[in-house]
Write a protein that holds these residues in place. Structure first.
Motif, short mmCIF file in Angstrom:
data_model
loop_
_atom_site.label_atom_id
_atom_site.label_comp_id
_atom_site.label_asym_id
_atom_site.label_seq_id
_atom_site.Cartn_x
_atom_site.Cartn_y
_atom_site.Cartn_z
N UNK A 38 11.09 0.04 33.66
CA UNK A 38 10.35 0.40 33.69
C UNK A 38 9.56 1.89 33.16
N UNK A 39 8.55 2.36 33.99
CA UNK A 39 8.13 3.56 32.67
C UNK A 39 8.85 3.99 32.36
N UNK A 40 8.49 4.78 31.42
CA UNK A 40 8.98 5.92 30.65
C UNK A 40 8.20 6.42 29.79
N UNK A 57 10.87 9.82 33.03
CA UNK A 57 10.28 8.95 33.17
C UNK A 57 8.41 9.36 33.16
N UNK A 58 8.13 11.03 32.32
CA UNK A 58 7.27 11.55 31.80
C UNK A 58 6.46 11.08 30.70
N UNK A 59 8.12 10.78 30.09
CA UNK A 59 7.44 10.33 27.87
C UNK A 59 7.46 11.93 27.84
N UNK A 106 9.02 2.16 24.39
CA UNK A 106 8.34 1.23 25.25
C UNK A 106 9.46 1.45 26.25
N UNK A 107 9.10 0.64 27.40
CA UNK A 107 9.80 0.37 28.59
C UNK A 107 11.38 0.70 28.57
N UNK A 108 11.67 0.81 30.31
CA UNK A 108 13.36 0.71 30.13
C UNK A 108 13.76 -0.03 30.47
#
Length: 218
Positions: free
Chosen positions: A188-190, A114-116, A162-164
């Motif tokens: 959820x943010x990735x 989730x930190x990219x 993009x997100x999950x």
């Protein structure tokens, strides 16, 4: 190149998927007779403890790097009665459920980036530590209805750059175990840039997030 190794014992075979390991060290700290780091040759010795003990420790591996093939008469690992994702402080999203990660159904456990920054997306590779990623593991509680169904298939689909996308019954938990939210579908943010973590708020577009390092999941 595959990083999956099997260590066959008399009563249980341990499977180690190296690309998923985040070195949480649960195995070596809780059963160091079986999981022996920094040795020449095989570092997993499945016959060094009873099969029930070995399987119990394997089932606590948060990343799903470890799983097992039970011997005759032994039960296979079961999906939990409640699908959960735990938000780790400054770290990944730790899922436990009947997971389908873009078609990969090999484990009930996974730690997803989730930190990219991971070079093994969608999986965490501990890059959050080197990148000094900072994000709370205790997001605010949100009002959410009690789900009529709390388990069953949980589909996790990383969206391109993009997100999950998460589809299925899911309880989102803080690192402490507190319930943050419950949902049947969410994003959820990735990318690591959302101002509403762990949820996506569209910041990946402004940040120019790209799925560099995405692993094939076949």
């Amino acid at each position: 190149m595959s990083q999956i190794d099997e260590y066959e014992g008399a009563q249980v075979t341990i499977v180690n998927d190296g690309k998923r390991c985040i070195h949480s060290r649960y195995c070596v700290l809780n059963l160091n007779s079986v999981f022996v780091p920094n040795v020449d040759g095989a570092w997993i010795k499945p016959d060094a403890a009873g099969p029930e003990t070995v399987m119990a420790v394997v089932e606590k591996c948060p990343s799903g790097a470890l799983r097992y093939l039970p011997g005759e008469g032994a039960e296979a690992e079961r999906a939990p009665t409640v699908n959960t994702v735990r938000v780790w402080e400054n770290g990944p999203l730790a899922f436990h459920g009947e997971l389908d990660i873009a078609g990969d159904i090999s484990s009930f456990r996974a730690t997803l980036c989730r930190c990219g920054l991971s070079k093994r997306k969608p999986f965490c590779d501990h890059s959050h530590a080197d990148g000094k990623f900072a994000a709370t593991g205790e997001p605010e509680t949100r009002e959410a209805p009690v789900l009529m169904v709390r388990n069953g298939p949980l589909k996790l689909t990383p969206q391109p750059d993009g997100p999950l996308l998460v589809e299925g019954a899911l309880e989102i938990c803080a690192a402490s175990g507190r319930t943050v939210s419950r949902t049947m579908k969410t994003w959820l943010c990735r990318c690591g840039h959302s101002q509403d973590k762990p949820f996506c708020d569209g910041s990946h577009k402004k940040a120019g997030f790209q799925d560099l390092g995405q692993l094939p999941l076949d």
